[in-house]
Scaffold this motif. Structure first.
Motif, mmCIF file in Angstrom:
data_model
loop_
_atom_site.group_PDB
_atom_site.id
_atom_site.type_symbol
_atom_site.label_atom_id
_atom_site.label_comp_id
_atom_site.label_asym_id
_atom_site.label_seq_id
_atom_site.Cartn_x
_atom_site.Cartn_y
_atom_site.Cartn_z
ATOM 1 N N ARG A 46 -37.217 -26.457 135.093
ATOM 2 C CA ARG A 46 -37.980 -25.507 134.132
ATOM 3 C C ARG A 46 -39.362 -25.943 133.874
ATOM 4 O O ARG A 46 -40.362 -25.479 133.679
ATOM 5 C CB ARG A 46 -36.923 -25.395 133.211
ATOM 6 C CG ARG A 46 -37.643 -24.420 132.019
ATOM 7 C CD ARG A 46 -37.667 -23.184 132.788
ATOM 8 N NE ARG A 46 -38.334 -22.046 131.814
ATOM 9 C CZ ARG A 46 -37.844 -20.905 131.441
ATOM 10 N NH1 ARG A 46 -36.442 -20.503 131.505
ATOM 11 N NH2 ARG A 46 -38.531 -20.038 130.591
ATOM 12 N N GLU A 80 -46.790 -22.339 136.774
ATOM 13 C CA GLU A 80 -46.781 -20.982 136.231
ATOM 14 C C GLU A 80 -48.115 -21.030 135.186
ATOM 15 O O GLU A 80 -48.885 -19.913 135.394
ATOM 16 C CB GLU A 80 -45.730 -20.191 135.458
ATOM 17 C CG GLU A 80 -45.550 -18.914 135.473
ATOM 18 C CD GLU A 80 -44.245 -18.207 135.106
ATOM 19 O OE1 GLU A 80 -43.939 -18.674 133.836
ATOM 20 O OE2 GLU A 80 -43.741 -17.458 135.710
ATOM 21 N N ARG A 81 -48.176 -21.806 134.425
ATOM 22 C CA ARG A 81 -49.417 -21.833 133.663
ATOM 23 C C ARG A 81 -50.631 -22.475 134.089
ATOM 24 O O ARG A 81 -51.815 -22.403 133.756
ATOM 25 C CB ARG A 81 -48.917 -22.953 132.371
ATOM 26 C CG ARG A 81 -48.110 -22.461 131.169
ATOM 27 C CD ARG A 81 -47.995 -23.248 130.303
ATOM 28 N NE ARG A 81 -47.647 -24.750 130.639
ATOM 29 C CZ ARG A 81 -46.574 -25.198 130.715
ATOM 30 N NH1 ARG A 81 -45.403 -24.622 130.129
ATOM 31 N NH2 ARG A 81 -46.335 -26.470 130.878
ATOM 32 N N GLY A 82 -50.486 -22.749 135.505
ATOM 33 C CA GLY A 82 -51.588 -23.766 136.066
ATOM 34 C C GLY A 82 -52.022 -24.944 135.718
ATOM 35 O O GLY A 82 -53.189 -25.259 135.982
ATOM 36 N N ASP A 83 -51.229 -25.769 134.890
ATOM 37 C CA ASP A 83 -51.591 -27.001 134.427
ATOM 38 C C ASP A 83 -51.601 -27.934 135.604
ATOM 39 O O ASP A 83 -51.177 -28.215 136.783
ATOM 40 C CB ASP A 83 -50.348 -27.590 133.740
ATOM 41 C CG ASP A 83 -49.813 -26.884 132.612
ATOM 42 O OD1 ASP A 83 -50.580 -26.007 132.110
ATOM 43 O OD2 ASP A 83 -48.963 -27.111 132.000
ATOM 44 N N ASP A 113 -42.491 -24.000 134.827
ATOM 45 C CA ASP A 113 -43.409 -23.614 133.644
ATOM 46 C C ASP A 113 -45.087 -24.048 133.966
ATOM 47 O O ASP A 113 -45.929 -23.532 133.819
ATOM 48 C CB ASP A 113 -42.857 -23.887 132.484
ATOM 49 C CG ASP A 113 -41.712 -23.194 131.830
ATOM 50 O OD1 ASP A 113 -41.389 -22.245 132.710
ATOM 51 O OD2 ASP A 113 -40.929 -23.451 131.112
ATOM 52 N N ALA A 114 -44.994 -25.257 134.479
ATOM 53 C CA ALA A 114 -46.419 -25.979 134.510
ATOM 54 C C ALA A 114 -47.033 -25.187 135.650
ATOM 55 O O ALA A 114 -48.199 -25.096 135.600
ATOM 56 C CB ALA A 114 -46.329 -27.616 134.810
ATOM 57 N N GLN A 153 -45.952 -32.733 134.883
ATOM 58 C CA GLN A 153 -45.124 -33.273 133.762
ATOM 59 C C GLN A 153 -43.757 -33.681 134.502
ATOM 60 O O GLN A 153 -42.941 -33.748 133.530
ATOM 61 C CB GLN A 153 -44.900 -32.114 132.923
ATOM 62 C CG GLN A 153 -46.198 -31.668 132.092
ATOM 63 C CD GLN A 153 -45.822 -30.503 130.954
ATOM 64 O OE1 GLN A 153 -44.906 -30.267 130.536
ATOM 65 N NE2 GLN A 153 -47.092 -29.788 130.795
ATOM 66 N N ARG A 157 -48.818 -25.728 145.808
ATOM 67 C CA ARG A 157 -48.043 -25.072 144.725
ATOM 68 C C ARG A 157 -47.605 -23.601 145.081
ATOM 69 O O ARG A 157 -48.312 -22.727 145.073
ATOM 70 C CB ARG A 157 -48.869 -25.060 143.464
ATOM 71 C CG ARG A 157 -49.498 -26.309 142.795
ATOM 72 C CD ARG A 157 -49.920 -26.331 141.549
ATOM 73 N NE ARG A 157 -50.248 -27.532 141.054
ATOM 74 C CZ ARG A 157 -50.544 -27.954 139.808
ATOM 75 N NH1 ARG A 157 -50.496 -26.814 138.927
ATOM 76 N NH2 ARG A 157 -50.927 -29.166 139.549
ATOM 77 N N CYS A 177 -41.568 -20.721 141.739
ATOM 78 C CA CYS A 177 -41.213 -20.188 140.372
ATOM 79 C C CYS A 177 -40.064 -19.184 140.819
ATOM 80 O O CYS A 177 -39.080 -19.351 139.942
ATOM 81 C CB CYS A 177 -42.454 -19.604 139.772
ATOM 82 S SG CYS A 177 -43.393 -20.672 139.080
#
Length: 162
Positions: free
Chosen positions: A49, A56-59, A53-54, A63, A118, A123
């Motif tokens: 997760r 999907e947000r493009g971080d 999420d990272a 993490q 990526r 996702c």
């Protein structure tokens, strides 16, 4: 074992105690397997997760420690195989296809965590894998798992300045 109408002797009592100890050993082994499976599944879903999420947000920072990702997802693949073999049971029926999807996810995640591609497949595949482990309740399980995975990741792989 004496006839049910005969009184127990000391030898019979000792034999019964040994039988109980053997049963306890099997129970302990099964309990250890269940504990290991629960922990591996919990952390795997948390890392899945967090990573999804990272991405999907493009971080820039995904993490998740790459070693933690690899070890945890390899462990959960083992858990899934034990489900297929019938040694473990969970909220869903795990299939060989589920294990293959998890392996694919592990590979895609490892590539992303090492600075590679990526994949847009990551996702949707992450969602499928979480659902295969927890069924329709995967969202609640994932929220809880993220908390534990972040705490473990921070304890063993602290980031400087965070």
């Amino acid at each position: 074992m004496p006839h049910p109408d005969q009184p127990l002797t000391n030898d019979d009592e000792e034999e019964d105690l040994l039988d109980d100890e053997e049963e306890d050993l099997l129970d302990d082994e099964e309990e250890d397997l269940l504990d290991w499976a629960s922990i591996a599944t919990l952390y795997a879903v948390g890392y899945i997760r967090i990573l999804a999420d990272a991405i999907e947000r493009g971080d820039a920072d995904l993490q998740v420690d790459p070693v933690a990702w690899e070890n945890t997802l390899t462990a959960v693949e083992g858990v899934m195989v034990e489900h297929i073999r019938g040694r473990l049971h969970g909220p869903t029926a795990i299939t060989a296809e589920d294990v293959q999807r998890m392996r694919r996810l592990r590979g895609l995640g490892s590539a992303a965590l090492s600075g590679g591609e990526r994949s847009p497949e990551l996702c949707p595949l992450a969602l499928q894998c979480m659902e295969s482990l927890f069924g329709p309740d995967w969202k609640r399980a994932a929220r809880e798992a993220v908390f534990y995975a972040r705490a473990l990741n921070q304890e063993f792989h602290p980031r400087s300045g965070t």
